[in-house]
Structure formats: C-alpha cells, structure tokens
Design a protein around this motif. Structure first.
Motif, mmCIF file in Angstrom:
data_model
loop_
_atom_site.group_PDB
_atom_site.id
_atom_site.type_symbol
_atom_site.label_atom_id
_atom_site.label_comp_id
_atom_site.label_asym_id
_atom_site.label_seq_id
_atom_site.Cartn_x
_atom_site.Cartn_y
_atom_site.Cartn_z
ATOM 1 N N THR A 11 0.838 -1.193 0.000
ATOM 2 C CA THR A 11 0.000 0.000 0.000
ATOM 3 C C THR A 11 0.877 1.250 0.000
ATOM 4 O O THR A 11 2.094 1.188 0.196
ATOM 5 N N VAL A 12 0.238 2.414 -0.199
ATOM 6 C CA VAL A 12 0.958 3.682 -0.155
ATOM 7 C C VAL A 12 1.499 3.924 1.257
ATOM 8 O O VAL A 12 2.579 4.501 1.431
ATOM 9 N N ARG A 13 0.791 3.437 2.236
ATOM 10 C CA ARG A 13 1.270 3.561 3.620
ATOM 11 C C ARG A 13 2.586 2.799 3.800
ATOM 12 O O ARG A 13 3.494 3.252 4.498
ATOM 13 N N ARG A 16 5.386 4.910 2.454
ATOM 14 C CA ARG A 16 5.793 5.928 3.419
ATOM 15 C C ARG A 16 6.705 5.319 4.492
ATOM 16 O O ARG A 16 7.704 5.928 4.898
ATOM 17 N N SER A 63 1.736 15.940 0.742
ATOM 18 C CA SER A 63 1.895 14.544 0.324
ATOM 19 C C SER A 63 1.082 13.586 1.186
ATOM 20 O O SER A 63 1.262 12.369 1.106
ATOM 21 N N ASP A 64 0.194 14.141 2.029
ATOM 22 C CA ASP A 64 -0.633 13.268 2.869
ATOM 23 C C ASP A 64 -1.705 12.562 2.061
ATOM 24 O O ASP A 64 -2.233 11.528 2.477
ATOM 25 N N ASP A 65 -2.018 13.120 0.913
ATOM 26 C CA ASP A 65 -3.040 12.526 0.057
ATOM 27 C C ASP A 65 -2.446 11.307 -0.640
ATOM 28 O O ASP A 65 -1.474 11.410 -1.406
ATOM 29 N N ASP A 66 -3.008 10.121 -0.376
ATOM 30 C CA ASP A 66 -2.482 8.883 -0.952
ATOM 31 C C ASP A 66 -2.542 8.898 -2.474
ATOM 32 O O ASP A 66 -1.611 8.450 -3.155
ATOM 33 N N LEU A 69 0.258 11.137 -3.877
ATOM 34 C CA LEU A 69 1.569 10.498 -3.729
ATOM 35 C C LEU A 69 1.719 9.342 -4.707
ATOM 36 O O LEU A 69 2.792 9.129 -5.294
ATOM 37 N N GLU A 70 0.638 8.593 -4.915
ATOM 38 C CA GLU A 70 0.686 7.477 -5.862
ATOM 39 C C GLU A 70 0.915 7.971 -7.282
ATOM 40 O O GLU A 70 1.642 7.337 -8.059
#
Length: 271
Positions: A11-13, A16, A63-66, A69-70
């Motif tokens: 995942t994007v998480r 990070r 950049s908090d928006d997944d 960032l993706e």
C-alpha cells in the motif's frame, strides 16, 4: 494440495514506511524488506521511483493525500529506467592486464560511478563478448586427467610468524585441472626450486593421482630453456617428472593461453 499463499499487496502507507525507515532510521534494503515482509526488489524499486520523483523523508507538505503520492510515484508506466551507460570495454580489457586487477574490482568501480547500472553477471558477459570480438582463439577442450596447469599468483599474501611476530610475504602456488577446473592453492615462502617442487607434489597429492602432463609456468628455477615440445628442465624438476611418470610442458614466454585455465584463476581471482 494446499493453496498457494497470496502475496501481500503493498500500500501507499507501506511506501511511506519504507521512506521513513530508509532515510530516518538508516536501515538497509534487506532490513526494510524483512521488517515489512516485502521483497527486496520491491523495496529497491519504490526507493528508485521516490528518488526519480525527488521525494525523500520527511515528505513535503501536501503529500498526505495517498492518491497524489501514488501519482507522483507511479505516473510513469512500466519498469523504472536504468543507467544504460556502458564502460569503455577496451579500457576494461587493458586494466585487466594489470597486476591485482579483477573483474569484481572493475565492476565495483563501475557501480560506484553508476549506482543504477547493470549487475555483475551482465558486466562479465559483456567483457567476454568484447574479448571474443577483439580476437579469435581456438577453444581447447581438455580430457579428464590429461593436464594439470600450475603457476604462481601475482600478489603475495602477508603471513605472520607466531614465534617471532615478523610478517613475511607468502607466494601463492596455484594448480588447476584442465577438464574440471578443480583448483588447489598453497602458500610457500618463495618461488625457489624446493618450493616449486613442493607445490607440484602437494597438488598431485591433493588430486589423488597424476595427470598425463603438467603445463607449468617457465619458472627459471624449474625450466632452463622453455620450448613447448623440447623443453630443457633443471635436474631436480626432470627427476620429479620421471618419478611421477608424467610430461612437463613449460609455457612459452608471454603466451598466457598456453595455460589459460590457471591464468584465469591467478588473474581474475579464485571462485
């Protein structure tokens, strides 16, 4: 039959977390992969995409928006590009002729200048292909038990005398069977005749038999006159050959292909 376990989707998480563990905690790719249960190649790919997008840690504001960032990381479709710069192969071949220079060392220097460059296997294959284009050579096919090739490796190895504490340079005697490439190495105090004979005897004892011929370096302590078919050996070396009922074939001067198998080991390093 048990069902194959499905791989966990990254995942994007996770990305990070990869950036944080790499840049903030200084973990290696392997350590990050083990902690997150993700493949090392995947971790390397995400780090490469982040580097290409100009992202590090901490992430910039916004950049908090997944989804955003993706898009930054995966806006480009397909495999991440690699550094396609190739070394100067002619220079690589010349460098290999220098004492102590190996393919591994040259590849490490190449990767230091091109971190995203090609791997070691590709590097070796291209060196071999360039060699083949430069000059044609007959491929010698060795029969089992036919030839043992012997030589001294170029670099010496420091050996500490435990009794006196004095460090002496040790010469590395190398023997290789032509057919199987089975390698024997022995450290001796010098390249004088007793050590030269001792190396040959130890090699034959290690292999558990005597080959039909011994193709050796034209060392002055063992070879008085180096001719390929009618060599003149020193008395002790000739007596050893008679004792073991084998033939000594000293190589010609500046003709490393006469003993190509052992020359490869002494030049490129032991595998």
């Amino acid at each position: 039959m048990p069902r194959r376990k499905q791989a966990r989707r990254t995942t994007v998480r996770d990305i990070r977390t990869i950036l944080r563990l790499t840049h903030e905690e200084g973990l290696s790719v392997r350590e990050v992969a083990e902690r997150l249960k993700i493949g090392k190649s995947s971790v390397s790919t995400y780090l490469l995409r982040a580097r290409e997008a100009g992202l590090s840690w901490p992430l910039p504001a916004g950049s908090d928006d997944d989804a955003k960032l993706e898009r930054l990381l995966f806006g480009r479709v397909g495999r991440p590009p690699r550094d396609l710069s190739e070394p100067d192969w002619a220079l690589i071949i010349r460098e290999l002729k220098r004492k102590g220079v190996t393919l591994t060392l040259l590849w490490q220097e190449y990767r230091a200048c091109h971190p995203d460059g090609y791997g070691f296997t590709w590097f070796c294959e291209r060196v071999a292909a360039f060699r083949q284009r430069m000059s044609t050579a007959f491929r010698n096919r060795h029969a089992a038990g036919a030839v043992m090739q012997t030589d001294y490796a170029g670099p010496t190895v420091p050996v500490l005398d435990p009794a006196t504490g004095v460090i002496h340079p040790a010469q590395i005697f190398v023997a290789v069977l032509g057919a199987s490439n089975l390698t024997f190495a022995f450290a001796s105090s010098s390249q004088k005749l007793p050590d030269w004979i001792d190396g040959q005897v130890r090699a034959l004892a290690f292999y558990g038999g005597v080959t039909k011929a011994i193709v050796c370096d034209n060392l002055k302590s063992g070879v008085a006159k180096a001719l390929w078919f009618e060599p003149t050996l020193t008395a002790t070396f000739a007596a050893m050959a008679e004792h073991y009922d084998t033939t000594i074939l000293p190589t010609r001067s500046k003709k490393p292909r006469d003993k190509a198998v052992v020359s490869y080991c002494t030049l490129f390093g032991f595998r």
